[in-house]
Structures are given as C-alpha cells and as structure tokens.
Design an enzyme around this catalytic site. Structure first.
Site, mmCIF file in Angstrom:
data_model
loop_
_atom_site.group_PDB
_atom_site.id
_atom_site.type_symbol
_atom_site.label_atom_id
_atom_site.label_comp_id
_atom_site.label_asym_id
_atom_site.label_seq_id
_atom_site.Cartn_x
_atom_site.Cartn_y
_atom_site.Cartn_z
ATOM 1 C CG ASN A 9 -1.747 1.203 1.399
ATOM 2 O OD1 ASN A 9 -1.798 2.048 0.501
ATOM 3 N ND2 ASN A 9 -2.418 1.324 2.534
ATOM 4 C CD1 TRP A 10 3.556 0.942 -2.707
ATOM 5 C CD2 TRP A 10 3.530 1.913 -4.722
ATOM 6 N NE1 TRP A 10 4.236 0.123 -3.582
ATOM 7 C CE2 TRP A 10 4.233 0.691 -4.828
ATOM 8 C CE3 TRP A 10 3.380 2.698 -5.877
ATOM 9 C CZ2 TRP A 10 4.789 0.238 -6.030
ATOM 10 C CZ3 TRP A 10 3.933 2.251 -7.075
ATOM 11 C CH2 TRP A 10 4.635 1.035 -7.148
ATOM 12 C CE LYS A 11 -0.348 3.169 4.745
ATOM 13 N NZ LYS A 11 -0.377 3.269 6.195
ATOM 14 C CG HIS A 94 -6.223 1.917 4.882
ATOM 15 N ND1 HIS A 94 -5.813 2.858 5.809
ATOM 16 C CD2 HIS A 94 -5.212 1.038 4.758
ATOM 17 C CE1 HIS A 94 -4.582 2.539 6.210
ATOM 18 N NE2 HIS A 94 -4.201 1.445 5.597
ATOM 19 C CD GLU A 96 -3.249 5.466 6.649
ATOM 20 O OE1 GLU A 96 -3.231 5.563 5.417
ATOM 21 O OE2 GLU A 96 -2.315 4.947 7.301
ATOM 22 C CD GLU A 166 -3.878 -2.551 6.943
ATOM 23 O OE1 GLU A 166 -2.746 -2.734 6.485
ATOM 24 O OE2 GLU A 166 -4.561 -1.557 6.676
ATOM 25 N N GLY A 172 2.039 2.212 10.713
ATOM 26 C CA GLY A 172 2.976 3.317 10.580
ATOM 27 C C GLY A 172 3.653 3.713 11.883
ATOM 28 C CB SER A 211 4.691 -1.770 11.842
ATOM 29 O OG SER A 211 4.257 -0.436 12.071
ATOM 30 N N GLY A 232 2.621 -1.212 4.280
ATOM 31 C CA GLY A 232 2.692 0.205 3.956
ATOM 32 C C GLY A 232 4.128 0.652 3.763
ATOM 33 N N GLY A 233 4.689 1.233 4.810
ATOM 34 C CA GLY A 233 6.019 1.836 4.749
ATOM 35 C C GLY A 233 7.081 0.987 4.058
#
Ligand code: PGA
Length: 250
Positions: A9-11, A94, A96, A166, A172, A211, A232-233
């Site tokens: 997930n490149w957000k 998601h 966010e 998640e 994150g 994470s 993600g990251g």
C-alpha cells in the site's frame, strides 16, 4: 491450501520519477511463484504501474467511489474506471479513510459492492484502535466491521474478496502486533465466516497489516490463519518489499 498474497500500500507517496524507480527496483527482485504480489499506488500512478509491471504484479487502487459507473461525482474515481485502467483489486475501508476521512461502515459497504459489481476484488480492511484494544473490544470491533458487509451483501460476496486485519495502533508506528496477537484476531475472523459458510471460510485469504517489516514477516506469515500481508512503509523500498514477498513463499 490458500495462496498467500503480499500487497504494498503505497498510500499518498510517490512522484512519477520515484514510482518509476520503485517499479524498476521491484522488477529486479526475485518474487516467489507461489505468492500473489500486488501494489496499490496512488490513483495518479495506477496507469504507470499497470504499464510498468505489464502483468508481473497485480495493481489495485486504494479507494473507489461508492457509485460503480461513471457520473457526476467530482474528484472521485469510479470502479469501472479503475477496471479500465488495468486494476484488479481495490482497498475498501482502510483505517486512514475510516478515521481521518470519516468513512462509515455504510459507505464501506457501498464501495465494496461497487467494486465487485464491475469485477474488481475488494480487500476489506478492518482493525481496532489502541483505546479499543485496551478496553478489551478488539474482537467485537473487528467482528462488527466484517458483519456490516456480510449483513448488507451476504457472506457469499467474500468468495471474491479478501480481508486485511490492520490494528490501527500498529499502522505506521513501528509497533507490530505479535504473531500470537494477530493470529487470535485472524482466527476469530475466520470463525465468524465459518459459522455462516465453512468452505468459504477455509478459502478466504486474511492478510495482516501494521508495520510489517522484512524481519517480522516470516513469523507473522507462519501463523495458521495469516495468509500474507498488506504492507505500507516497507513497500516503498524494493529490497524490503521483495524480502517480505519471499517470506510468504514456501
Ligand atoms: P504500515 O502500513 O506497514 O506502514 O504500518 C500498513 C497499512 O496501512 O496498510
């Protein structure tokens, strides 16, 4: 046997140049043949990823409009447009979007249905906040997020969908759920489905996100009900993401 998936997930990251570099880096990685690998770039970089990977990696969107077809909905992207651009997957719900943009279960349900109505595979994201975990509400919160979709659309829609667990407190933050903590929730989600349709529950892929790093991936993916990850990251680094994909392979 469920085929694992590792999804990046490149957000809201990337420029045309950095996305080109990341695609190039990922194409250098040796990716395991027994794992489905997918990336979720920003809407702006979907076409670039679809043409750059040329089918080697699946491409999905991070969101879709609640209306599946084209229409007057300024700023949104319709599921049919995502399909046309070469996407096969879309994230829905998601955290966010739920927490920072106020997406309700009702909206998540509509997006899930919109995605499926054009043939995209939704990845339903669920998870509890730290306060909910500390209050002992984790399993109830997650069950309710899952139930919202099942009650509105029926359990069978999950024959063509994935779930991603998640925990919000792990996204994150560098805090990863322990493999045991994650497994407990994955097992509960699968049991929720099994009460309605045992064979569907046995096939349903449930990804863990929060994470995930190269160092923690193998242990998480080794748990019986964890079928891969939503990353993600670490997915913004080709070497790290490649290592996480390999950790999901046999
Ligand atoms: P993270 O993000 O790996 O950076 O924690 C996961 C996600 O939000 O999908």
């Amino acid at each position: 046997m469920r085929r694992p998936m590792v999804a990046g997930n490149w957000k809201m990251h990337g420029t045309c140049a950095s996305v080109a570099e990341l695609i190039g880096g990922l194409k250098q990685q040796s990716l395991p043949a027994d794992v489905d690998v997918a990336v979720f770039p920003s809407a702006l970089h979907l076409a670039q990823a679809v043409s750059g990977f040329a089918g080697a990696v699946a491409v999905g969107a991070q969101n879709c409009a609640y209306e599946p077809q084209q229409g007057a909905l300024t700023g949104e992207v319709a599921a049919i447009q995502l399909l046309d651009a070469g996407c096969s997957l879309v994230l829905v719900g998601h955290s966010e979007r739920r927490l920072l943009l106020g997406e309700s279960d009702e909206l998540v349900v509509r997006k899930f249905a919109a995605a499926q109505s054009v043939g995209l595979t939704p990845v339903l994201c669920v998870g509890e906040t730290l306060a909910q975990r500390e209050a002992g509400e984790t399993l109830a919160v997650v069950a309710e997020q899952v139930a919202a979709v099942i009650e509105a659309l029926g359990v069978k829609v999950f024959a063509n969908a994935l779930v991603a667990y998640e925990p919000v407190w792990a996204i994150g933050t560098g805090l990863t759920a322990s493999p045991e903590q994650a497994q407990q929730v994955h097992e509960a989600i699968r049991a929720q489905f099994a009460r309605l349709d045992a064979s569907l529950a046995g096939e349903l892929r449930i990804l863990y996100g929060g994470s995930v790093k190269a160092a923690s991936a193998a242990e998480l993916f080794g748990m019986p009900d964890i079928d891969g990850g939503l990353v993600g990251g670490a997915s913004l680094n080709a070497d790290d993401f490649g290592a996480i994909c390999r950790a999901a392979g046999s």
